[in-house]
Design a protein around this motif. Structure first.
Motif, PDB file in Angstrom:
ATOM      1  N   HIS A  54      46.624  40.762  67.561  1.00 46.07           N
ATOM      2  CA  HIS A  54      46.863  40.686  69.009  1.00 46.07           C
ATOM      3  C   HIS A  54      47.048  42.020  69.696  1.00 46.07           C
ATOM      4  CE1 HIS A  54      46.808  36.429  68.734  1.00 46.07           C
ATOM      5  NE2 HIS A  54      47.085  36.299  70.010  1.00 46.07           N
ATOM      6  N   CYS A  93      53.778  34.306  72.717  1.00 48.25           N
ATOM      7  CA  CYS A  93      52.567  33.680  72.183  1.00 48.25           C
ATOM      8  C   CYS A  93      52.769  33.323  70.715  1.00 48.25           C
ATOM      9  CB  CYS A  93      51.389  34.639  72.359  1.00 48.25           C
ATOM     10  SG  CYS A  93      49.888  34.013  71.627  1.00 48.25           S
ATOM     11  N   VAL A 137      52.195  50.274  54.754  1.00 50.90           N
ATOM     12  CA  VAL A 137      52.008  48.902  55.256  1.00 50.90           C
ATOM     13  C   VAL A 137      53.304  48.152  55.021  1.00 50.90           C
ATOM     14  CG1 VAL A 137      50.599  46.810  55.132  1.00 50.90           C
ATOM     15  CG2 VAL A 137      49.691  48.963  54.294  1.00 50.90           C
ATOM     16  N   ILE A 138      53.803  47.490  56.012  1.00 56.05           N
ATOM     17  CA  ILE A 138      54.998  46.669  55.796  1.00 56.05           C
ATOM     18  C   ILE A 138      54.539  45.396  55.088  1.00 56.05           C
ATOM     19  CG2 ILE A 138      56.823  45.333  56.943  1.00 56.05           C
ATOM     20  CD1 ILE A 138      56.875  47.536  59.067  1.00 56.05           C
TER      21      ILE A 138
HETATM   22  C1  LIG Z   1      48.407  37.033  74.118  1.00 55.88           C
HETATM   23  C2  LIG Z   1      49.427  38.088  73.771  1.00 55.88           C
HETATM   24  C3  LIG Z   1      50.779  37.815  73.964  1.00 55.88           C
HETATM   25  C4  LIG Z   1      51.742  38.789  73.664  1.00 55.88           C
HETATM   26  N1  LIG Z   1      53.050  38.485  73.902  1.00 55.88           N
HETATM   27  C5  LIG Z   1      53.993  39.419  73.682  1.00 55.88           C
HETATM   28  C6  LIG Z   1      55.369  39.132  73.970  1.00 55.88           C
HETATM   29  O1  LIG Z   1      55.731  38.065  74.431  1.00 55.88           O
HETATM   30  N2  LIG Z   1      56.261  40.115  73.734  1.00 55.88           N
HETATM   31  C7  LIG Z   1      55.898  41.327  73.224  1.00 55.88           C
HETATM   32  O2  LIG Z   1      56.777  42.164  73.016  1.00 55.88           O
HETATM   33  N3  LIG Z   1      54.626  41.619  72.933  1.00 55.88           N
HETATM   34  C8  LIG Z   1      53.666  40.695  73.151  1.00 55.88           C
HETATM   35  N4  LIG Z   1      52.361  40.992  72.862  1.00 55.88           N
HETATM   36  C9  LIG Z   1      52.053  42.285  72.229  1.00 55.88           C
HETATM   37  C10 LIG Z   1      52.198  42.160  70.708  1.00 55.88           C
HETATM   38  O3  LIG Z   1      53.540  41.932  70.346  1.00 55.88           O
HETATM   39  C11 LIG Z   1      51.748  43.458  70.009  1.00 55.88           C
HETATM   40  O4  LIG Z   1      50.453  43.788  70.377  1.00 55.88           O
HETATM   41  C12 LIG Z   1      51.847  43.316  68.482  1.00 55.88           C
HETATM   42  O5  LIG Z   1      51.673  44.586  67.891  1.00 55.88           O
HETATM   43  C13 LIG Z   1      50.797  42.366  67.945  1.00 55.88           C
HETATM   44  O6  LIG Z   1      50.959  42.192  66.559  1.00 55.88           O
HETATM   45  P1  LIG Z   1      49.797  41.455  65.750  1.00 55.88           P
HETATM   46  O7  LIG Z   1      50.143  41.488  64.330  1.00 55.88           O
HETATM   47  O8  LIG Z   1      49.497  40.148  66.362  1.00 55.88           O
HETATM   48  O9  LIG Z   1      48.545  42.376  66.078  1.00 55.88           O
HETATM   49  P2  LIG Z   1      47.652  43.376  65.175  1.00 55.88           P
HETATM   50  O10 LIG Z   1      46.614  43.819  66.130  1.00 55.88           O
HETATM   51  O11 LIG Z   1      47.237  42.720  63.924  1.00 55.88           O
HETATM   52  O12 LIG Z   1      48.634  44.546  64.844  1.00 55.88           O
HETATM   53  C14 LIG Z   1      49.157  45.352  65.864  1.00 55.88           C
HETATM   54  C15 LIG Z   1      49.493  46.726  65.312  1.00 55.88           C
HETATM   55  O13 LIG Z   1      50.490  46.611  64.319  1.00 55.88           O
HETATM   56  C16 LIG Z   1      50.058  47.210  63.103  1.00 55.88           C
HETATM   57  N5  LIG Z   1      50.488  46.335  62.011  1.00 55.88           N
HETATM   58  C17 LIG Z   1      50.333  44.999  61.935  1.00 55.88           C
HETATM   59  N6  LIG Z   1      50.871  44.542  60.791  1.00 55.88           N
HETATM   60  C18 LIG Z   1      51.359  45.622  60.135  1.00 55.88           C
HETATM   61  C19 LIG Z   1      52.026  45.793  58.886  1.00 55.88           C
HETATM   62  N7  LIG Z   1      52.259  44.760  58.089  1.00 55.88           N
HETATM   63  N8  LIG Z   1      52.412  47.030  58.536  1.00 55.88           N
HETATM   64  C20 LIG Z   1      52.187  48.104  59.332  1.00 55.88           C
HETATM   65  N9  LIG Z   1      51.541  47.988  60.521  1.00 55.88           N
HETATM   66  C21 LIG Z   1      51.133  46.768  60.912  1.00 55.88           C
HETATM   67  C22 LIG Z   1      48.530  47.198  63.203  1.00 55.88           C
HETATM   68  O14 LIG Z   1      47.962  48.227  62.454  1.00 55.88           O
HETATM   69  C23 LIG Z   1      48.289  47.395  64.672  1.00 55.88           C
HETATM   70  O15 LIG Z   1      48.297  48.765  64.973  1.00 55.88           O
HETATM   71  C24 LIG Z   1      51.363  40.059  73.156  1.00 55.88           C
HETATM   72  C25 LIG Z   1      50.001  40.334  72.964  1.00 55.88           C
HETATM   73  C26 LIG Z   1      49.045  39.363  73.272  1.00 55.88           C
HETATM   74  C27 LIG Z   1      47.591  39.686  73.098  1.00 55.88           C
END
Ligand SMILES: Cc1cc2nc3c(=O)[nH]c(=O)nc-3n(C[C@H](O)[C@H](O)[C@H](O)COP(=O)(O)OP(=O)(O)OC[C@H]3O[C@@H](n4cnc5c(N)ncnc54)[C@H](O)[C@@H]3O)c2cc1C
Length: 478
Positions: free
Chosen positions: A88, A146, A209-210
């Protein structure tokens, strides 16, 4: 003989993974030659992100993850990795052109601690599955709006949500983490308090990586929550005269969290609050019943600030409330987001929001997260690295469109998002730091976000745990 364009572009990198596949025969490695299967796995939740990795590697347990990381980091030349969990990140920082994508979404174990005060989650756990699992034990924790957002990405980058009033941000609730460093060796924050501080807000790939995150959980409280919709023209009384006054005179109740979105119907702009009141033993000396009574009363006062178009607030739970939001959450949308942090919804900011609603009938929206700073006051500034401090709002001004939208429509959404952002950036409420997870990469600057001391500490940790910069898309950029 005609050369195969795919083999020409990717053969060096693909061959570099042959030994990894031999080392872990059951590991899923999908390359571009897998065609539609690769395309489906490659899809970003924001389709404007077009980068294509040369391979998508999906470990299913920590030992496999460690093998992949060690193998890629020690290859000659090293194979850079990006990390994707919930996918996301709206700016697509989980993928870079031509590198390997490490998909951690299958590491999705959830374990409760013996005293039920913390939960250990795998790197791929998302908000919805965590809330469902905790609900079975009458427990809960904060998550984002979300259901599909990855918990590690959310919490370790900051983490705003409807529990931030009473319980603080996601980063405030991280109690430990286990990381796989480029050497493949697991490191636990229990052995390095400074690493724990770093992971609470700057943990997205800089130190490893966490593989597992430990989050504080709480007995599921009594909670009022729902969506309240007002016409945008009421922003002056609700934001300007209501919230701004309560924030500045210190009467905003900590049990309350009101995050909101400015969107439009085909006819008019509207403001939708995700409204929540959580009864909490740490805040309510008069007990749960009295807290809920105060919550209903506060809701009446809140609603009287404008003309209510719709109100779904009811006594509910974190899980049910998040599920009720599912139909409104766009898990895949073409998006151009600008973001800033402001100290207050000052009259100047409210004026800009009211005069610059999204183009009528478009899917574009302004998302607004709110932190009261209650938990931060309790924890103190040394607790977390996440840099946006004190009471503040995060604005995400997001131009959105759909597949097949005309160039003119796309241009209008992007122009609107840039114009509103520029106007906000000139207000006196603007803060130096921002929510890195939302902000455009070109607007992010480690020094102005984390200041010299923070950057020095984070940089030293990166040099200790990840000197080879094995995850080049990690942020904050150090
Ligand atoms: C529809 C939508 C709703 C959202 N709602 C909110 C909200 O309510 N509140 C809020 O605060 N934010 C919100 N966000 C933002 C969201 O919290 C951040 O973008 C978050 O980083 C997404 O995590 P992900 O794992 O889904 O995404 P990814 O794109 O998979 O990861 C995001 C980042 O984290 C890093 N990462 C992921 N997993 C790891 C790991 N295990 N170890 C090290 N690095 C890692 C990735 O490399 C990348 O740089 C929203 C975003 C979207 C698109």
């Amino acid at each position: 003989m005609a050369s195969d364009p795919i083999a020409t572009a990717f053969s060096i990198d693909v061959r570099s993974l042959v030994d990894l596949q031999a080392l872990c025969p059951e590991l899923q490695i999908i390359t571009v030659s897998a065609g539609e299967r690769y395309d489906a796995l490659c899809k970003s939740s924001n389709p404007t992100v077009k980068a294509r990795p040369f391979a998508i590697i999906t470990p299913t347990h920590e030992a496999q993850l460690a093998t992949v990381v060690r193998y890629c980091s020690s290859a000659t030349p090293p194979i850079p990795l990006t990390i994707r969990s919930g996918g996301h990140d709206i700016h697509g920082r989980h993928v870079l052109e031509g590198v390997a994508l490490l998909d951690v979404s299958k590491l999705n174990n959830i374990r409760l601690s013996a005293d039920s005060k913390a939960v250990t989650i795998g790197a791929g756990v998302k908000g919805a599955s965590l809330l469902r699992a905790l609900d079975l034990f009458s427990l809960t924790t904060g998550t984002g709006w979300c259901h599909d957002v990855g918990m590690v990405g959310w919490a370790c980058g900051g983490g705003y949500g409807v529990a931030s009033g009473p319980w603080g941000l996601g980063a405030d609730n991280v109690v430990g983490a286990r990381l796989i460093t480029p050497s493949g060796i697991p490191v636990d924050t229990d052995n390095d308090p400074e690493l724990l501080w770093a992971v609470r807000g700057a943990g997205l790939g800089n130190f490893g990586v966490i593989s597992e995150l430990r989050l504080r959980v709480r007995p599921r409280p009594r909670q009022l929550a729902g969506m309240i919709t007002f016409p945008l023209q009421d922003a002056k009384t609700i934001l300007g005269e209501g919230l701004y006054r309560m924030s500045t005179d210190g009467t905003l109740p900590p049990n309350y969290t009101g995050e909101f979105m400015i969107a439009t119907t085909p006819e008019a702009p509207i403001m939708i609050f995700l409204w929540s009141w959580i009864a909490d033993p740490e805040l309510d000396a008069d007990g749960e019943e009295e807290s809920i009574k105060r919550g209903w009363q506060f809701l009446q006062n809140f609603k009287s600030l404008g003309t209510v178009l719709a109100d779904t607030v009811e006594e509910t739970t974190m899980r049910k409330f998040q599920e009720s939001l599912k139909p409104y959450m766009t898990t895949s949308a073409y998006a151009h987001m600008n973001s800033s942090a402001i100290s207050q919804l000052s009259p100047e900011v409210v004026d800009i929001l009211m005069k610059n609603s999204p183009p009528l009938g478009s899917p574009s929206a302004i998302v607004c997260h709110h932190s009261h700073g209650q938990t931060e006051k309790r924890n103190g500034p040394k607790y977390r690295s996440y840099p946006v401090r004190g009471e503040h709002y995060i604005l995400g001004v997001t131009g959105m469109w759909n597949e097949g939208s005309t160039q003119a429509f796309v241009g209008e959404q992007v122009h609107w998002a840039n114009t509103v952002h520029e106007a906000i950036s000139k207000t006196t409420a603007l803060l130096e730091s921002r929510y890195w997870s939302f902000a455009r990469p070109e607007h992010c600057n480690s020094l102005s976000f984390f200041e010299e001391e923070g950057v020095a500490k984070l940089g030293a940790l990166k040099r200790r745990y990840n000197p080879s910069n094995a995850f080049p898309a990690a942020f904050p950029v150090l």
